[in-house]
Scaffold this active site. Sequence first.
Site, mmCIF file in Angstrom:
data_model
loop_
_atom_site.group_PDB
_atom_site.id
_atom_site.type_symbol
_atom_site.label_atom_id
_atom_site.label_comp_id
_atom_site.label_asym_id
_atom_site.label_seq_id
_atom_site.Cartn_x
_atom_site.Cartn_y
_atom_site.Cartn_z
ATOM 1 N N LYS A 52 36.385 1.997 14.584
ATOM 2 C CA LYS A 52 37.440 2.389 15.623
ATOM 3 C C LYS A 52 38.462 3.260 14.867
ATOM 4 C CE LYS A 52 36.252 -0.935 19.134
ATOM 5 N NZ LYS A 52 36.740 -2.287 19.853
ATOM 6 N N GLU A 64 35.558 5.638 27.823
ATOM 7 C CA GLU A 64 36.519 5.152 28.969
ATOM 8 C C GLU A 64 37.618 6.291 29.297
ATOM 9 O OE1 GLU A 64 38.245 1.635 27.676
ATOM 10 O OE2 GLU A 64 36.239 0.528 27.620
ATOM 11 N N GLU A 78 26.810 -2.541 25.692
ATOM 12 C CA GLU A 78 28.058 -3.530 25.274
ATOM 13 C C GLU A 78 27.532 -4.840 26.245
ATOM 14 O OE1 GLU A 78 31.975 -2.440 25.302
ATOM 15 O OE2 GLU A 78 31.598 -0.389 24.322
ATOM 16 N N TRP A 94 27.210 -7.117 23.485
ATOM 17 C CA TRP A 94 28.262 -7.230 22.478
ATOM 18 C C TRP A 94 28.387 -8.368 21.937
ATOM 19 C CZ3 TRP A 94 29.774 -2.671 21.207
ATOM 20 C CH2 TRP A 94 31.121 -2.479 20.540
HETATM 21 C C1 XIL Z 1 36.465 -5.259 21.837
HETATM 22 C C2 XIL Z 1 36.299 -6.075 20.607
HETATM 23 O O1 XIL Z 1 35.034 -6.695 20.794
HETATM 24 C C3 XIL Z 1 37.306 -6.936 20.311
HETATM 25 O O2 XIL Z 1 37.215 -7.695 19.129
HETATM 26 C C4 XIL Z 1 38.849 -6.032 20.105
HETATM 27 O O3 XIL Z 1 39.615 -7.064 20.052
HETATM 28 C C5 XIL Z 1 38.874 -5.121 21.306
HETATM 29 O O4 XIL Z 1 37.695 -4.409 21.603
HETATM 30 N N1 XIL Z 1 34.918 -1.888 25.654
HETATM 31 C C6 XIL Z 1 34.563 -1.555 24.251
HETATM 32 C C7 XIL Z 1 34.602 -2.285 23.081
HETATM 33 O O5 XIL Z 1 34.224 -0.405 24.278
HETATM 34 O O6 XIL Z 1 35.129 -1.431 22.029
HETATM 35 C C8 XIL Z 1 35.604 -3.390 23.120
HETATM 36 O O7 XIL Z 1 35.546 -4.155 22.070
HETATM 37 C C9 XIL Z 1 35.053 -4.213 24.436
HETATM 38 C C10 XIL Z 1 35.286 -3.378 25.721
#
Ligand code: XIL
Length: 358
Positions: free
Chosen positions: A69, A151, A267, A316
């Site tokens: 990210k 998103e 996820e 996820w």
């Molecule tokens: C989440 C991670 O799992 C966490 O560790 C972090 O603190 C926040 O992000 N949607 C997404 C993911 O696209 O990137 C997110 O992941 C969960 C929701």
Amino acid sequence: MQIRFVFCLVFLLYSQTSHAQSEGGLSLSSVSPFPVGFAVDPVLLKSDRVFRELFIKHGDGLTATNSMKPSRIIREKGRYHFEEADALIDFAVKNNKRVHGHTLVWFNESAPRWLKEIRDSATLENNLREYIRVVGEHFRGKVKSWDVVNEVFDDLAGDVRIADYNEKGAALLNLGGVLGKDYAARMFQYAHQADPEALLFYNDYGQETNPGKLNHIIRMVKDFKARGIPIHGLGIQMHINIDTPESGIEKVIASFAATGLQVHISELDVSMNTGKTKQFRPGAAQFLQQKQKYRFVVETYRRLVPASQQYGITTWGVGDKDSWIPQFCNCSDFPLLFDQEYQPKPALEGYFEGVGTK
Ligand code: XIL
């Protein structure tokens, strides 16, 4: 000499069989017709042997939980940090696992602060274009696919998100507000220039229960196709709970399949604590509902998505111990296939049943 050889062979075969049995038999990847993925964190991969072995055994591919990210790669302007992601990719290559990149552009509060402070559209656009170029080129040939934008659409109107802050008051990267509603199309073009071989995905959550958002996504895909914007797949995050209506799950899977693009359940987790209380402990009924939900998602995916469009199902995390949900909801929850000690849950049986092997 020969006797010793035969003895060694028998011993080897015996030890391998007992090892496989002690790990609980079949692996998801060996029976699943679609690629099985998991979100993986490199720190956990290194420190937790059981996590690592379960991933190697059951997974065909990985998505980095956070390592790819912008919040990790470019926290400070001009300084790219690839160490974490590179280690993850080395691991994936050694173990012959596919890597799905997540995510090039995301509005969320975790976006780098310096990026969130930019209010001038040309400056923000140039910074994002440069970021996508550097990152796309860095991972070229190693990452098979990317979530290009995560998103875009908001939860209320379902239209392009325009917000400087979230409901908790945390600053956001106001992509829609600064760059205008069509910004996602340009991000896909930049990603394609950076890595022409990569499959480019749009990823979002909540479409199961938000028909407005679902419609906006479908409209965006049609528009992209009409304008020749490169897009190859759609990610359904599928953070659902044991009460999420089956009709909503079916609708999003069917609508995405109808676009002709690759469909990735990207996820998946199934929350059991629908009341979001801190003290929640699941009983037999919730374990069973969770198992049925996993089975339904997998079975519906297989039934409604043509084989050539099945990019895979990624959960996820591996076990409840590494799930993001408890921290996110500030409650106790147990949404994954393995428990806190990485023992298999009924949810795993449900997954196997959905695949069709039990
Ligand atoms: C989440 C991670 O799992 C966490 O560790 C972090 O603190 C926040 O992000 N949607 C997404 C993911 O696209 O990137 C997110 O992941 C969960 C929701």
